[in-house]
Write a protein that holds these residues in place. Sequence first.
Motif, mmCIF file in Angstrom:
data_model
loop_
_atom_site.group_PDB
_atom_site.id
_atom_site.type_symbol
_atom_site.label_atom_id
_atom_site.label_comp_id
_atom_site.label_asym_id
_atom_site.label_seq_id
_atom_site.Cartn_x
_atom_site.Cartn_y
_atom_site.Cartn_z
ATOM 1 N N SER B 55 0.840 -1.198 0.000
ATOM 2 C CA SER B 55 0.000 0.000 0.000
ATOM 3 C C SER B 55 0.874 1.246 0.000
ATOM 4 O O SER B 55 1.898 1.303 0.668
ATOM 5 N N GLY B 56 0.496 2.228 -0.772
ATOM 6 C CA GLY B 56 1.228 3.484 -0.800
ATOM 7 C C GLY B 56 2.448 3.453 -1.691
ATOM 8 O O GLY B 56 3.227 4.397 -1.712
ATOM 9 N N SER B 57 2.612 2.378 -2.477
ATOM 10 C CA SER B 57 3.828 2.286 -3.271
ATOM 11 C C SER B 57 3.711 3.048 -4.584
ATOM 12 O O SER B 57 4.687 3.172 -5.306
ATOM 13 N N GLY B 58 2.529 3.558 -4.915
ATOM 14 C CA GLY B 58 2.401 4.381 -6.108
ATOM 15 C C GLY B 58 1.742 3.676 -7.273
ATOM 16 O O GLY B 58 1.775 4.177 -8.391
ATOM 17 N N THR B 61 -1.236 5.780 -8.428
ATOM 18 C CA THR B 61 -0.718 6.994 -9.041
ATOM 19 C C THR B 61 -0.215 6.707 -10.453
ATOM 20 O O THR B 61 -0.468 7.482 -11.377
ATOM 21 N N GLU B 181 -7.684 -1.678 -8.469
ATOM 22 C CA GLU B 181 -8.252 -2.538 -7.442
ATOM 23 C C GLU B 181 -9.764 -2.719 -7.625
ATOM 24 O O GLU B 181 -10.545 -2.351 -6.751
#
Lengths: 261, 261, 395, 367, 317
Positions: B55-58, B61, B181
């Motif tokens: 999670s949050g790895s881009g 984005t 997702e």
Amino acid sequence: MSETMPQAPQKKLVISDKVMIEMKDVHKWYGQFHVLKNINLTVKQGERIVLCGPSGSGKSTTIRCINRLEEHQQGQIIVDGTELTSDVKNIEMIRREVGMVFQHFNLFPHLTVLENCVLAPIWVRKMPRKEAEELGMHYLKRVKIPEQAKKYPGQLSGGQQQRVAIARSLCMKPKIMLFDEPTSALDPEMVKEVLDTMVSLAEDGMTMMCVTHEMGFAKLVSNRVIFMDRGEIIEQNNPHDFFDHPQNERTKLFLSQILHH
Amino acid sequence: MSETMPQAPQKKLVISDKVMIEMKDVHKWYGQFHVLKNINLTVKQGERIVLCGPSGSGKSTTIRCINRLEEHQQGQIIVDGTELTSDVKNIEMIRREVGMVFQHFNLFPHLTVLENCVLAPIWVRKMPRKEAEELGMHYLKRVKIPEQAKKYPGQLSGGQQQRVAIARSLCMKPKIMLFDEPTSALDPEMVKEVLDTMVSLAEDGMTMMCVTHEMGFAKLVSNRVIFMDRGEIIEQNNPHDFFDHPQNERTKLFLSQILHH
Amino acid sequence: MSTQQPGSLPSKPPFWNDPAVRATVFQVIALAAVLAVGGYLFHNTQVNLANRGIASGFGFLDQTAGFGIVQHLIPYTETDSYGRVFWVGLLNTLLVAALGILFATLLGFVLGVARLSKNWLIAKIALVYIELFRNIPLLLQIFFWYFGVLRHLPAARDSVNVGDVIFLNIRGLYIPRPVFGDAFLFVVIAFFAAIAGTVFLARWAHRRQAETGQPFHTFWVGLGILVGVPLLTFFLSGMPLSWEVPKLTGFNFRGGMVMIPELASLLVALTIYTAAFIAEIVRSGILAVSHGQTEAAHALGLQHGPTLRLVIIPQAMRVIIPPLTSQYLNVTKNSTLAAAIGYPDLVGLFAGTTLNQTGQAIETISITMAVYLAISLLISTLMNWYNKRKSLVER
Amino acid sequence: METKTTFTPHPELPPPANTVGAVGWLRANLFSSPANSLLTLFALYLLWLLLPPALEWLLFKATWSGTTRADCAPGGACWVFIKMRFGQFMYGFFPEPERWRVNLAWILAVLGILPLLGKRNPLRLPAAVFMLFVYPLIAFVLFSGGFGLAPVETSQWGGLMLTLVIAVVGIAGALPGGILLALGRRSKMPVIKTICVTFIEFWRGVPLITVLFMSSVMLPLFLPEGMSFDKLLRALIGVILFQSAYMAEVVRGGLQAIPKGQYEAADALGLSYPKAMGLVILPQALKLVIPGIVNTLIALFKDTSLVIIIGLFDLLNSIHAATVDPNWLGMSTEGYVFAALMFWLFCFGMSQYSQWLERRLHTGHKR
Amino acid sequence: GATLDAVKKNGFVKCGVSDGLPGFSYTDDKGNVVGIDADFCRAVAAAVFGDATKVKFTPLTAKERFTALQSGEVDVLSRNSTWTSSRDTALGLNFAGVTYYDGQGFLVNKKLGVKSAKELDGASVCIQAGTTTELNLADYFRSNKMKFTPITYDKSDESAKALEAGRCDFLTSDQSQLYAQRIKFANPDEFVVLPEVISKEPLGPAVRHGDDEWFDIVKWTLFAQLNAEELGITSKNVDEMVKSATNPDAKRLLGTEGERGKDFGLANDWVVKVVKQVGNYGEMFERNVGEGSALKIKRGQNALWNQGGLQYAPPFR
Ligand SMILES: Nc1ncnc2c1ncn2[C@@H]1O[C@H](COP(=O)(O)OP(=O)(O)OP(=O)(O)O)[C@@H](O)[C@H]1O
Ligand SMILES: Nc1ncnc2c1ncn2[C@@H]1O[C@H](COP(=O)(O)OP(=O)(O)OP(=O)(O)O)[C@@H](O)[C@H]1O
Ligand SMILES: [Mg+2]
Ligand SMILES: [Mg+2]
């Protein structure tokens, strides 16, 4: 926390002959929808009954009729010798004798745990506050959370909340306890602590009626399992025979779904 | 409902040489936070890429940069031969070619399912309503919910809603589909119906990029799995090698967490 | 129901414990109490009126009013009746309410959007505006505009003069009044024909788009028709329109149309005050539409304009409309503050002057209250109907 | 062959200079597009038009000291006017030697309310009891006299003091009425419900001015001969009737937000209707609607200015009356600016408080 | 009667006055109500209680005044109200006399150069809403075939300010009020009162129907003040007169001869209290509106009948 959870059933059932709940030919409608059809049921003092059945079959409605959270339109419901009519005095009397535990706890969030417990004794039983608080602490100990007495419900876990709800009911010293899926809103880890509490209640000889799908619990403590479907009682039996030799097709189907699940 | 779910991978991949997406040295910052670092990625027509990573790895984005829901600050992104700049005409053109499916469906609640589907064809592709509706029904059949066309999104289950979202994107006849997702907001029972739909899309040769943690899906349909962490592409490989012989320590750690889960 | 043969019914409780009986008794008592209080007040009123020899009844509505009114939308002279005064007042109220609603809505929407602007400065200015004006009593704002600002306008002779046709002074804003020649009827007809034509055109364009997908610039062409056709008729029929320009004769400007400062300050204050509330409503309405909606629309290739028009606004409007309506009601009710600066609205004229001249307090105040009540009920009924229709779509 | 690589993250690079810092901020917030730049320039121009003259008038060229109109310099505000009339704006015609009583009452109010703001403060209960039951009596005696204090007629009350009295008494009176009406509106008994709905819709449908007119002009006609109230009391009755209808709707919102389970649990414990309401439902519902109550208070506070219509000298009317004083002609702008400032301070303060409460209730109230 | 009983029970007279008209009733910056209308109420209080301070003033707008009296909010309305037939009948009031003979006039800015009201055709006028003035004005202009634009305000102060600011060309009101308002202007000399008087405006106190005893007391308080002036009894010499008066009229009036006070249900020396504490009519006039006051109004029509005026009180006997 689970020392009290007996590993094997210890059914020290002391069932007296006194009839605590009697439902005779009870019918109920929601508007046009016939939700309870000709329910007949007798519960003796000391019995622990488990009600099961598919969703929407009228289990909740049945036990809600017993303390008049719902009104029935036909037939008689007699609780501890008093017939439930729309007579407000009777209703009040019966509600004092019948404790109820809900799926969603329904604790009063603006009161502390202890205040939740003493509210009804003080205002309904007119007990002095001191005495009520002692009683409250007694039952909080009984459900093993005396240390939470000063907290607010929002600060407790679901399992603790449900145990407070049980203690709150017990504080009215009810003769009968009704449970409506007391564990189904809980995370799996918490189910056990609530079941433990209920088991220990059962061991004390409390008359209980419980809507639940926890078959383990049913086998362990109940002396009778009632299966409902579409507003009717399809089958009732002792748990051993009920689970191992169901008589009715629908019961079999239901059990197969439940147990494989 | 699951007849289309192939029991064994049938990767009839027809990957042409045409480059559909090309990211060259892409960097992106949120304020001071360096969220994408030097991303280089080439996607050919017909490829199905799965993006995974903590999670949050881009991941989100990255794919949101591809249809310019986010702006990148350095490097080039070229989609179907057109470079993404702040030129609105280019953005418009690219968005027509790229369909996107979100985690939370983002259906338009004030429009019926069919209206959701025909909105963009009518207003962006200037298609006659009649024709657009036929197209809409075609794709609703494709995702197996033509009978829901007249309902509103609020009346559907999560899985149905997500399939509508896919149909809605397909109605623009995109050359590339991006999925962020698509199944993570769904109840477990519904995941399968959405994955089925995506599998069947893949079989038709759609170029796809999908952020997902459904490793089964990755193995079944993707031809390349990309692993990202802290805004970088750490590893990319075909699914077989990726899962069985991960090269990087970080990847192994991640996979061990995911697969034991 | 099938042939479920009924068992016995649940027994009836003794009647004093029967909740149904209790409820009935309770309600009868409550009703009796309300009636008793009402009757008591009514009786007192009767006695008081009789004792004091005050005439009652609605006969006064036919009497001659005998006083002048500065602004009347329907013809009125001093010799008209109090009944006419009522209508003059009602129309003046409706005028200020309608204009107030219009301007406040426009300004409020602009401010609400500005409040969400990506431009920091604009957003902050809107914020300051909103927090400033909604926290100051409306009456004070009316006073400020009337006594603090408009009082400083020049005297009639020193009017601000715009091209000798528009004049601004302490007596108001004077603008030319159109005088229609007979042939102007053709222009009116042409105008209605143009409306019909535009509607027809819009239908046709809609159909064409549905069939071929080709959009048609209905707006511009429609505008062209709406403006062009009447204009053409106007020239062809020999320009049957002249302007009556206000002119300073004697003490005042004569001719033309005037907006008196009482109306102006009331309108300005109502607009500024209500716009602050509407801006907040608009803002929360837009915020209520999740960002995902915009993203989804963009991802489908819809541009900014169509996204707003097709996706955001329809959803925001549902959130906006109910509180917006109650603001509209507030404008109507707040317009009664006109009484404080002498704008001749319903309260000032009817519950004020008429009451005073006739002494018919009960009648005039009851009528006035009934009018406002009727407006409120009408609007909230419409609102409920609208909500019901909209919520059907929801689920 | 298995090569194992370890992961070493790239260093974080600073973003391109023009996207951060002052320049980045300006670009993003003021000049993100040509249209936006135009808007910014336009806004700056507007500010430049408005602010300097306003500040000049309000502050730089204003006169602060002196005793008469003659002391005031032209071109700026004359705050001397406010200074000289300040006593009247605060207390109306309340006799000067008695004004300490008003101050004392407000100080007591603040002291009483402070403990109520904190969370779970041991002083909360006594403070609440004091504010609810003791304080009104004390304040009444302080304001109107008795017990050895010189009597002061309500017609001498005025200024900010009167404004506050009307607002506070109005809201305190409207709350119980609003609760009863809200309960009545949710009642299953059709007659009760109809009565309450009619009452609520009636008062919400008419403008406050007509209500004040009615209470000042018609109320006396409704009462038996010889019975008559003080003008202020009549205005208060009007205000309370009017506000209780609005309050009822606020409370109803709170009642609706209480889950059905709470009603059922109270029933199952055998609590009767009044006990269930008083002990379980209302305490929760009222807590939820505190922001709504504060908002009603703000509206009421602003509406008190309407009592000018029936000739009471509240803050606004005191100032309005002072502006026609021949000794202080031409001071209306100063007067209104001062009035605006006073009203704004109170209303803005209260609205910030209610927003803060709303946020706190949102996060703090788990269900 | 009921009103008198209520007054006695309350211990004070509830008096309705104007909300701000210099000379008649006006709250000064110390909160005292001053003016001839206010003084008359004090006289009534002196008559009933022997104490002129036993009075409670209620400032009333023009709109409120009659309902306030009708409803019992005030016991006597002393608020420059014109005595008309409809007010006496349909409104259920009784006017108790005339404290001030007035007539409606016009106040204009000198700059307009208007010398006569006849030149005011087409002008706009500031006027107080809901007054007889408003009706008289309409009648006057109609009968002279002139037009006007009315700008109405609730308060006389506001209409005066509007005239000063130039919102209208002239102000119309009872002449006394015109004078009273003019002194409040920044430059009173810029404004003149036109010579025309277009109406009779007998201003006086009123009580409501239904209590004749109370009506008598109010009526005769005024007459007593007039008689006192006629007999030369003033607040300064009243004590002496009680001791030394020889004139039988004066003795009756001062209660040293006969029992006239009993007829009213008042103390026998009630007139002494009134004159001592408030003064006779002439004193009251001079103090509040006459040459000695800021208004500087001449006695004119308000002089006693034997001095060429209209003030005439029935004999006290
Ligand atoms: N207030 C109500 N009005 C109308 N129908 C109701 C109401 N409450 C319950 N029902 C309906 O009555 C039926 C029986 O409801 P009940 O809650 O007793 O079922 P249950 O056996 O407890 O089911 P579950 O396991 O889902 O709790 C359901 O079909 C339900 O939809
Ligand atoms: N609008 C934004 N402003 C600032 N930071 C953001 C913004 N959007 C995302 N981020 C940050 O950027 C990083 C990458 O976000 P991104 O959504 O791409 O991650 P992800 O890999 O999709 O994670 P997840 O699996 O949780 O969706 C995160 O640390 C996130 O907090
Ligand atoms: Mg249930
Ligand atoms: Mg993501």
